[in-house]
Design an enzyme around this catalytic site. Structure first.
Site, short mmCIF file in Angstrom:
data_model
loop_
_atom_site.label_atom_id
_atom_site.label_comp_id
_atom_site.label_asym_id
_atom_site.label_seq_id
_atom_site.Cartn_x
_atom_site.Cartn_y
_atom_site.Cartn_z
N GLU A 49 42.00 57.07 13.29
CA GLU A 49 41.48 58.96 13.53
C GLU A 49 42.27 59.63 13.83
OE1 GLU A 49 38.55 57.27 16.05
OE2 GLU A 49 37.09 57.22 15.22
N CYS A 65 39.18 52.17 26.50
CA CYS A 65 39.86 51.31 25.85
C CYS A 65 41.52 50.82 26.28
CB CYS A 65 39.33 51.45 24.31
SG CYS A 65 39.61 53.43 24.29
N GLU A 114 37.13 51.08 16.22
CA GLU A 114 38.01 51.07 17.16
C GLU A 114 37.30 50.53 18.82
OE1 GLU A 114 39.63 51.70 20.70
OE2 GLU A 114 38.90 53.27 20.39
N ASN A 138 31.32 55.25 27.27
CA ASN A 138 32.26 54.67 28.30
C ASN A 138 32.72 56.47 28.36
OD1 ASN A 138 33.17 54.83 25.85
ND2 ASN A 138 35.54 54.48 26.87
#
Length: 483
Positions: free
Chosen positions: A464, A283, A249, A151
């Site tokens: 992160e 996301c 993630e 993406n």
């Protein structure tokens, strides 16, 4: 039209592959690129190169590694337009988004970690009564396996490569086979920037072949993955016998909570953007909108009006707000949710099956879809529970603060949420009770790269950011000296 032929990048060299995968232009549905269909053989070669490069690269000072990262950032920036054109064509996103968000952020990722690596400190403590000094050091883990999604291809790949090599690791990266072009272009800059051979290896191919070979290799002690939850489950199972460090993630089912005192002038355009940016293929996109009942009808009317102005067009159209979805299979998956919603008695207020999509003849078989708003839908519907990852959002009313917190948390994901209210106390109360790794209030997608990024529940494991990425890509060691 001549097809673009990509090659793997191993030990500082481009290497051809035995077989290739077709890659499609999402805006036309035509094959325009051939991507290596790599497997165990290529991973073995990459591991050998990364192992050989590790001692020298890890022994360089943070300052030396920082200089290399900054040179790489400069080279990317000098090729910003070329990279943006390639990213837009490969992924289907608008050229405007690639030009203003994806590629600039990729440049920033290298600059950010080039700077942050210079500022980490360690701990020490004395035990004078025993004549001991204790201190900690952080050492690179070794070979990092990095698996990035389709993406935000270069944006998320560089978000992994930069901290990994800044900390002194060598890496083997596997970009998505659907969007490999900008990763391949990045390889062209590595030698020029002074990245030694073997420090960054990029191996292209599918998850079941090259991804599994990487995840199960005993000499790759760390895996950083961004992508779907089912794939993360597979990675966890495969890596368990090796006790690998994992950062996962995994996306979300993100709520927006809009209270009656929200400033709709700001809220509505921001929520349209948070629902449909990048075709809803982020996301962090909003896919459940909870609106307090007293303003529900007004919000819905204005939100649908604003959504209809969110133009779907060919990626090169500067007036387009949204381009094409990534693939034919993904488009059909997203459309299937609209069918399920209709079957459940939900209302489709605009978008798929309601409004007409106008495209040039060449693009009419591309993977385009109008932004779609669903109402009259139950919280237990799959459209309210499952990650659709497309330009689809559901709008439902709520009455009380306690009720909406319970409903917003009633999914397996917990990545991000937005809260819209003019009441400061309410903002803090609600933000603390939401089961989300990130909560934006009266805004969306304003990122501070120093701070932790990641989700709760099925949205992943780990965080992160400046300190968090450094901690993940290093091992901590406690040393005791008797004096």
């Amino acid at each position: 039209m001549e097809l673009l032929m990509l090659e793997n990048f191993i030990d500082g060299r481009f290497l051809p592959c035995h077989s290739y995968i077709d890659s499609y232009d999402p805006s036309t549905g035509e094959v325009y690129c051939k991507v290596p269909d790599s497997g165990k053989e290529e991973i073995e070669a990459a591991v050998e190169a990364a192992r050989k490069a590790f001692p020298s690269w890890s022994s360089r000072s943070p300052q030396e590694r920082s200089q290399v990262l900054n040179r790489l950032a400069n080279l990317l920036e000098q090729s910003l337009e070329e990279l943006a054109q390639a990213e837009s064509k490969d992924q289907g996103k608008t050229l405007t988004m690639a030009r203003t968000i994806d590629i600039p952020r990729s440049v920033q990722n290298f600059r950010f970690f080039a700077s942050s690596i210079l500022h980490h400190t360690t701990e020490s403590t004395q035990m004078d009564h025993l004549g001991c000094l204790h201190y900690t050091v952080r050492t690179p883990v070794g070979i990092a396996g990095l698996i990035s999604p389709w993406n935000l291809p270069l944006y998320l790949l560089t978000w992994k490569i930069a901290p990994a090599i800044a900390a002194g690791n060598t890496v083997i990266a596997k970009p998505s086979e659907l969007t490999s072009v900008t990763a391949w272009m990045l390889c062209k800059f590595l030698n020029k920037a002074g990245v030694p051979p073997g420090v960054v290896n990029i191996v292209f191919g599918t998850g079941p072949k090259v991804g599994e070979a990487l995840v199960t290799h005993p000499e790759v002690p760390l895996i950083s993955f961004t992508g779907s939850q089912p794939t993360a489950e597979r990675i966890t199972q495969l890596s368990a016998p090796f006790c690998k460090k994992l950062s996962l993630e995994l996306g979300g089912k993100n709520p927006a909570i809009i209270f009656e005192d929200a400033n709709l002038e700001d809220c509505i355009p921001a929520t349209v953007r948070s629902s449909f940016a990048n075709q809803g293929e982020i996301c962090l996109c909003t896919s459940r909108i909870f609106v307090q009942r007293s303003i529900y009808n007004e919000f819905l009317k204005r939100f649908v009006e604003a959504t209809r102005k969110w133009k779907v067009g060919i990626p090169s159209d500067p007036s387009a707000s949204m381009g094409a979805l990534i693939s034919k299979a993904h488009l059909e998956k997203v459309r299937s949710y609209i069918k399920k919603a209709r079957a459940e008695g939900a209302q489709i207020l605009c978008g798929e099956g309601v409004d007409r999509l106008s495209l040039p003849p060449r693009n009419q078989v591309g993977y385009f879809m109008l932004p779609t708003v669903i109402t009259d839908i139950k919280d237990e519907s799959c459209c309210m529970k499952e990650e659709i990852f497309g330009p689809v959002t559901c709008v439902v009313p709520f009455d009380s603060e306690e009720e909406v917190i319970r409903r917003a948390n009633n999914v397996k994901y917990g990545l991000a949420a937005t809260v819209w209210s003019g009441h400061v106390g309410r903002i803090h109360r609600v933000a603390q009770k939401l089961q989300s790794g990130l909560v934006w209030t009266n805004c969306w997608l304003i990122r501070e790269l120093n701070l932790p990024f990641g989700g709760m529940k099925y949205s992943g494991i780990g965080r992160e950011g400046a300190k968090d990425s450094h901690d993940f890509f290093t091992e901590i060691k406690t040393i005791t000296v008797k004096y």
